[in-house]
Design a protein around this motif. Structure first.
Motif, PDB file in Angstrom:
ATOM      1  N   LYS A  10       0.829  -1.246   0.111  1.00 13.61           N
ATOM      2  CA  LYS A  10      -0.115   0.161  -0.210  1.00 13.61           C
ATOM      3  C   LYS A  10       0.988   1.010  -0.399  1.00 13.61           C
ATOM      4  N   ARG A  11       0.481   2.309  -0.937  1.00 16.07           N
ATOM      5  CA  ARG A  11       1.210   2.820  -0.804  1.00 16.07           C
ATOM      6  C   ARG A  11       0.207   4.229  -0.983  1.00 16.07           C
ATOM      7  N   GLU A  12       0.686   5.643  -1.030  1.00 14.17           N
ATOM      8  CA  GLU A  12      -0.439   7.201  -0.976  1.00 14.17           C
ATOM      9  C   GLU A  12      -0.432   7.322  -2.520  1.00 14.17           C
ATOM     10  N   ARG A  14      -0.992  10.168  -4.492  1.00 17.77           N
ATOM     11  CA  ARG A  14      -1.631  11.580  -4.142  1.00 17.77           C
ATOM     12  C   ARG A  14      -2.567  12.488  -5.830  1.00 17.77           C
ATOM     13  N   ASN A  68      -5.071  16.806  -3.586  1.00 14.04           N
ATOM     14  CA  ASN A  68      -5.134  15.889  -3.628  1.00 14.04           C
ATOM     15  C   ASN A  68      -7.029  15.939  -3.570  1.00 14.04           C
ATOM     16  N   MET A  98      -8.923   2.267   2.829  1.00 16.80           N
ATOM     17  CA  MET A  98      -8.194   2.031   1.852  1.00 16.80           C
ATOM     18  C   MET A  98      -7.462   1.502   1.316  1.00 16.80           C
ATOM     19  N   SER A 102      -7.371  -0.535  -2.596  1.00 19.30           N
ATOM     20  CA  SER A 102      -6.738  -1.607  -2.566  1.00 19.30           C
ATOM     21  C   SER A 102      -6.908  -2.142  -3.565  1.00 19.30           C
ATOM     22  N   GLY A 107      -6.628   3.859  -5.719  1.00 18.69           N
ATOM     23  CA  GLY A 107      -5.535   5.062  -4.752  1.00 18.69           C
ATOM     24  C   GLY A 107      -6.248   5.400  -3.903  1.00 18.69           C
ATOM     25  N   SER A 108      -5.815   6.004  -2.503  1.00 17.31           N
ATOM     26  CA  SER A 108      -6.092   6.990  -1.557  1.00 17.31           C
ATOM     27  C   SER A 108      -5.193   7.629  -1.357  1.00 17.31           C
ATOM     28  N   CYS A 109      -5.964   8.244  -0.335  1.00 17.65           N
ATOM     29  CA  CYS A 109      -4.330   9.336   0.343  1.00 17.65           C
ATOM     30  C   CYS A 109      -5.195   9.801   1.537  1.00 17.65           C
ATOM     31  N   ASN A 111      -6.113  12.936   3.966  1.00 21.27           N
ATOM     32  CA  ASN A 111      -6.095  14.215   4.261  1.00 21.27           C
ATOM     33  C   ASN A 111      -5.577  14.964   5.244  1.00 21.27           C
ATOM     34  N   PRO A 139      -4.797   6.008  -9.862  1.00 24.62           N
ATOM     35  CA  PRO A 139      -3.999   6.339  -9.740  1.00 24.62           C
ATOM     36  C   PRO A 139      -3.630   6.550 -10.993  1.00 24.62           C
TER      37      PRO A 139
END
Length: 169
Positions: A10-12, A14, A68, A98, A102, A107-109, A111, A139
């Motif tokens: 899992k990576r953010e 943006r 974002n 999140m 995935s 994707g997600s972030c 904030n 993404p």
């Protein structure tokens, strides 16, 4: 997908590519948050989905990195109660959402909020607390969790070494 691989990879995200999310994927993301555990099963949280463009733009001005929010296909503000470990419960719900995203290739972030009073007015949180605003979307650079093993993802992560974080006494 293997749950540990999902966590390790899992990576953010943006930056999003602008495609809308399927309604069924949005539903699964929100259900994942709803199903998260909570202290004493109080479920003292709600998810405010921001869809109206004017509201999204106003909300974007209340977070640290407005782009974002402005580029996301789905924006969710988590609103919690005032009693109990609400920040912990909000975090559990956010991580569930999140990870569910995935699993869908979304994707997600999270904030951080720079103007909580303004955001509270936008989402109608008069007597409640705000948790980070979550953004979701496909993404710009798609990730493929299966291209590496969990151990390889861990090796690529910019994290402190295991022995500095985990202490056994």
């Amino acid at each position: 997908m293997d749950t540990f691989l999902a966590v390790a990879s899992k990576r953010e995200a943006r930056r999003y590519d602008g495609r809308p999310l399927p309604d069924d994927a949005v539903r699964r993301i929100l259900e994942a948050g709803r199903l998260a555990g909570s202290s004493r099963n109080r479920q003292a949280r709600r998810f405010v989905v921001l869809r109206d463009r004017a509201i999204v733009e106003r909300a974007a001005a209340t977070v640290h990195v407005p782009s974002n929010v402005l580029g996301a296909a789905l924006v969710v503000a988590i609103v919690t109660g005032r009693k109990g470990p609400t920040a912990f419960d909000a975090g559990r719900a956010a991580q569930n959402m999140m990870l569910a995203a995935s699993n869908e290739g979304i994707g997600s972030c999270p904030n951080g909020i720079s103007d909580p009073e303004a955001l509270a007015a936008i989402v109608g949180a008069t007597e409640e607390q705000l948790a980070p605003v979550l953004t979701f979307g496909y993404p710009v650079r798609a990730a493929d969790p299966s291209r590496h093993t969990a151990d390889e993802w861990i090796g690529r992560a910019d994290r402190l070494p295991f022995d500095e974080i985990v202490q056994v006494r």
